[in-house]
Design an enzyme around this catalytic site. Structure first.
Site, PDB file in Angstrom:
ATOM      1  N   GLY A   9      -7.677   3.366   2.786  1.00  0.00           N
ATOM      2  CA  GLY A   9      -7.473   2.225   1.917  1.00  0.00           C
ATOM      3  C   GLY A   9      -8.842   2.261   0.968  1.00  0.00           C
ATOM      4  O   GLY A   9      -8.310   1.625  -0.214  1.00  0.00           O
TER       5      GLY A   9
ATOM      6  N   ASP B 203       0.159   4.790   1.026  1.00  0.00           N
ATOM      7  CA  ASP B 203      -0.357   6.022   2.072  1.00  0.00           C
ATOM      8  C   ASP B 203      -0.272   5.287   3.245  1.00  0.00           C
ATOM      9  O   ASP B 203      -1.129   4.327   3.843  1.00  0.00           O
ATOM     10  CB  ASP B 203      -1.752   6.558   1.901  1.00  0.00           C
ATOM     11  CG  ASP B 203      -1.742   7.545   0.656  1.00  0.00           C
ATOM     12  OD1 ASP B 203      -0.867   8.087   0.535  1.00  0.00           O
ATOM     13  OD2 ASP B 203      -2.766   7.235  -0.209  1.00  0.00           O
TER      14      ASP B 203
ATOM     15  N   ASP C  63       0.619  -1.272  -0.009  1.00  0.00           N
ATOM     16  CA  ASP C  63      -0.117   0.007   0.083  1.00  0.00           C
ATOM     17  C   ASP C  63       0.952   1.289   0.046  1.00  0.00           C
ATOM     18  O   ASP C  63       2.115   1.209   0.356  1.00  0.00           O
ATOM     19  CB  ASP C  63      -0.972  -0.013   1.252  1.00  0.00           C
ATOM     20  CG  ASP C  63      -1.625   1.125   1.271  1.00  0.00           C
ATOM     21  OD1 ASP C  63      -2.251   1.638   0.272  1.00  0.00           O
ATOM     22  OD2 ASP C  63      -1.751   1.896   2.231  1.00  0.00           O
TER      23      ASP C  63
ATOM     24  N   ASP D 172      -1.479  -1.132   5.770  1.00  0.00           N
ATOM     25  CA  ASP D 172      -1.871  -0.375   7.187  1.00  0.00           C
ATOM     26  C   ASP D 172      -3.300  -0.235   7.432  1.00  0.00           C
ATOM     27  O   ASP D 172      -3.609   0.040   8.562  1.00  0.00           O
ATOM     28  CB  ASP D 172      -1.160   0.978   7.300  1.00  0.00           C
ATOM     29  CG  ASP D 172      -1.570   2.022   6.475  1.00  0.00           C
ATOM     30  OD1 ASP D 172      -2.038   1.726   5.294  1.00  0.00           O
ATOM     31  OD2 ASP D 172      -1.994   3.199   6.960  1.00  0.00           O
TER      32      ASP D 172
END
Length: 257
Positions: free
Chosen positions: A66, A19, A17, A202
């Site tokens: 996300g 960010d 991922d 995250d």
């Protein structure tokens, strides 16, 4: 699982991922969402002051992190009992439709970007460099349309084999997280099977997506100072939770980053 199985081969590819994993930008997205949501919560309140502001930590991770802008806006508003018509992607920033709320967030995020550049986490470049040396191809994934430009500005694009961002998602019609479509597309670009690929996330929605996609190693990243996000990441299906990417490289490949 509590991490890579003893004796099992390490992943042949890694999908990360963007960010919050590679770029220190999640807090900026959360602040932009707070600007958009709080304005709309205030407008919809039955009486002035009778509303609870958006929680840029708990509610951001639960409903928004996300996801695409539209899906994140819709999920949070529904959780607060606010039902808005979908509207159109071209809607101007406002509170009348879900797309208008998403546009208000985009406007706020653009304002934040003008104040200074988004930077990479200190461990991101080291980990990507170590994996590149090991011959492990890496892809970055993001629901944001800004991801490719931000990765380039941070100097991480040269260490990545592929990038899948919000522009690709819209062009290819890929469903957003917690659907695994973005991760599966990234694995195809790497030329690896999901069972041979690690996903590093995250976001709770991202961990769920990786688990649904049948990825061989699902890694949660909890960068909070007190590790308060670890339990939730494990509950959603993370095999391993690390505070930084260097620990992942040591755990899965036995190398220092």
């Amino acid at each position: 699982m509590n991490g890579p199985s003893a004796g099992s081969p390490p992943p042949r590819g890694v999908v990360l991922d963007t960010d919050g994993v590679l770029l220190d930008s999640a807090v900026l997205h959360a602040a932009a969402w707070k600007t958009a949501f709080d304005a709309c919560l205030g407008e919809s309140a039955p009486e002035p002051g009778e509303w609870t502001p958006f929680d840029a930590d708990v509610e951001y991770r639960r409903f928004v992190d996300g996801r695409s802008r539209y899906d994140g806006a819709d999920a949070f508003l529904r959780a607060r009992g606010i039902r808005l018509p979908p509207g159109e992607p071209a809607d101007r920033p406002g509170c009348d439709t879900v797309w208008a709320v998403a546009a208000r967030k985009e406007e706020a995020f653009q304002d934040v970007l003008r104040t200074g550049p988004v930077v990479a986490f200190a461990d991101a470049g080291r980990a990507l460099t170590a994996l590149r040396t090991l011959g492990v191809p890496c892809a970055a994934v993001s629901a944001s349309r800004h991801a490719r430009a931000l990765l380039r500005a941070a100097g991480l694009d040269r260490l990545l084999t592929a990038v899948v961002d919000g522009e690709d998602s819209a062009r290819l019609g890929l469903a957003g997280k917690p659907d695994p479509a973005l991760f599966l597309h990234a694995a195809r670009l790497l030329g690896t099977h999901p069972s041979d690929t690690a996903v590093v996330e995250d976001a709770l929605a991202g961990v769920r997506a990786a688990r649904r996609g049948g990825f061989g190693l699902v890694v949660g990243v909890d960068r909070s100072p007190d590790g308060h996000g670890t339990a939730a990441l494990r509950e959603q299906g993370a095999d391993l939770v690390v505070p930084e990417l260097a620990e992942l490289v040591r755990s899965a490949w036995g190398e220092r980053a």
